[in-house]
Design a protein around this motif. Structure first.
Motif, PDB file in Angstrom:
ATOM      1  N   ALA A 125      35.092  27.362  15.279  1.00  0.00           N
ATOM      2  CA  ALA A 125      35.632  26.750  16.649  1.00  0.00           C
ATOM      3  C   ALA A 125      35.511  27.104  18.511  1.00  0.00           C
ATOM      4  N   THR A 126      35.063  26.313  18.857  1.00  0.00           N
ATOM      5  CA  THR A 126      35.121  25.723  20.617  1.00  0.00           C
ATOM      6  C   THR A 126      36.261  25.623  20.939  1.00  0.00           C
ATOM      7  N   VAL A 127      36.731  26.082  21.882  1.00  0.00           N
ATOM      8  CA  VAL A 127      38.113  25.596  22.731  1.00  0.00           C
ATOM      9  C   VAL A 127      37.870  25.214  24.233  1.00  0.00           C
ATOM     10  N   TYR A 128      37.601  23.923  24.740  1.00  0.00           N
ATOM     11  CA  TYR A 128      37.289  24.062  25.690  1.00  0.00           C
ATOM     12  C   TYR A 128      39.190  23.534  26.918  1.00  0.00           C
ATOM     13  N   ARG A 129      38.515  24.411  28.654  1.00  0.00           N
ATOM     14  CA  ARG A 129      39.732  24.003  28.980  1.00  0.00           C
ATOM     15  C   ARG A 129      39.424  22.446  30.075  1.00  0.00           C
ATOM     16  N   ASP A 130      38.927  21.628  29.794  1.00  0.00           N
ATOM     17  CA  ASP A 130      38.965  20.132  30.701  1.00  0.00           C
ATOM     18  C   ASP A 130      38.163  19.738  29.110  1.00  0.00           C
ATOM     19  N   SER A 158      43.105  28.793  34.047  1.00  0.00           N
ATOM     20  CA  SER A 158      41.591  29.604  33.623  1.00  0.00           C
ATOM     21  C   SER A 158      40.456  29.462  34.482  1.00  0.00           C
ATOM     22  N   PRO A 159      40.093  30.365  34.710  1.00  0.00           N
ATOM     23  CA  PRO A 159      38.600  30.271  35.421  1.00  0.00           C
ATOM     24  C   PRO A 159      38.046  30.531  33.963  1.00  0.00           C
ATOM     25  N   ALA A 160      38.134  30.438  32.719  1.00  0.00           N
ATOM     26  CA  ALA A 160      37.137  30.221  31.631  1.00  0.00           C
ATOM     27  C   ALA A 160      37.035  28.690  31.019  1.00  0.00           C
ATOM     28  N   ALA A 161      35.817  28.196  31.537  1.00  0.00           N
ATOM     29  CA  ALA A 161      35.995  26.888  31.031  1.00  0.00           C
ATOM     30  C   ALA A 161      36.319  26.438  29.425  1.00  0.00           C
ATOM     31  N   MET A 162      35.427  27.313  28.845  1.00  0.00           N
ATOM     32  CA  MET A 162      35.916  27.483  26.967  1.00  0.00           C
ATOM     33  C   MET A 162      35.983  28.936  26.558  1.00  0.00           C
ATOM     34  N   VAL A 163      35.530  28.510  25.515  1.00  0.00           N
ATOM     35  CA  VAL A 163      35.984  30.117  24.025  1.00  0.00           C
ATOM     36  C   VAL A 163      35.497  29.544  23.507  1.00  0.00           C
ATOM     37  N   LEU A 200      35.735  36.146  19.919  1.00  0.00           N
ATOM     38  CA  LEU A 200      36.171  35.121  20.900  1.00  0.00           C
ATOM     39  C   LEU A 200      34.970  35.074  22.053  1.00  0.00           C
ATOM     40  N   LEU A 201      34.385  34.658  22.525  1.00  0.00           N
ATOM     41  CA  LEU A 201      33.724  34.242  23.878  1.00  0.00           C
ATOM     42  C   LEU A 201      34.224  33.487  24.850  1.00  0.00           C
ATOM     43  N   TRP A 202      34.403  34.122  25.750  1.00  0.00           N
ATOM     44  CA  TRP A 202      35.174  33.412  26.866  1.00  0.00           C
ATOM     45  C   TRP A 202      34.481  33.273  28.420  1.00  0.00           C
TER      46      TRP A 202
END
Length: 173
Positions: free
Chosen positions: A33-38, A88-93, A121-123
């Motif tokens: 999976a990928t979860v995007y901040r924006d 957060s400063p993370a664009a995606m995980v 998980l990679l942030w």
């Protein structure tokens, strides 16, 4: 995967592999999976390794049992990660699950542990992890423990290096 083992064998024959090391977490991984901040704004996950992010945080989470890993993944994807990413400063995980290493792997690399329970998980960060560590990455273990679905086994920050240079060598321990 097969080509990686072949390359490693050739590099070993050529004396180009540093043998005096410990493989702590060597694994092939499948994307889950990928979860995007924006949402749809910003780089997609398939560009993440080419994008000039300011840092990365690696997190390894283990489910309480193999049967509960799917439930842990769903909780991460639907509840935990969107909440943690907001502002957060993370664009995606990106989330991956390890797969067993091939039987013909190098003899000094042990078989992957937790293949049935772990998630990686990679942030991908737009700020240096040293500047946001306390604010954003402490407490991850408490959040997962409270869920009752698993435990955090590792959280490790990384900053980019400049290939072909000795920059940062003086900072190595």
């Amino acid at each position: 995967m097969r080509w990686t083992v072949g390359i490693n064998k050739r590099l070993n024959r050529d004396g180009r592999v540093y043998q005096d090391r410990t493989h702590v977490f060597t694994a092939f991984q499948d994307h889950e999976a990928t979860v995007y901040r924006d949402g749809a704004a910003g780089p997609r996950d398939f560009h993440a390794l080419d994008h000039p992010y300011a840092g990365l945080v690696l997190e390894v989470v283990a489910a309480e049992s193999p049967e509960r890993r799917a439930e842990l993944l769903e909780w991460l994807r639907a509840r935990h990660l969107p909440k943690r990413l907001a502002g957060s400063p993370a664009a995606m995980v990106t989330v991956f699950r390890p797969t067993p290493l091939p039987l013909d792997r190098m003899s000094y690399v042990k078989q992957v542990e937790g293949v049935d329970t772990r998630l990686t998980l990679l942030w991908f960060l737009q700020r240096d992890p040293r500047d946001c560590w306390e604010e954003r990455f402490t407490g991850l273990d408490e959040d997962v423990a409270r869920s009752g679905l698993g435990r955090v086994e590792l959280v490790a920050p990384f900053i980019p290096t400049i290939p072909g240079t000795d920059r940062y060598v003086d900072e190595l321990r």
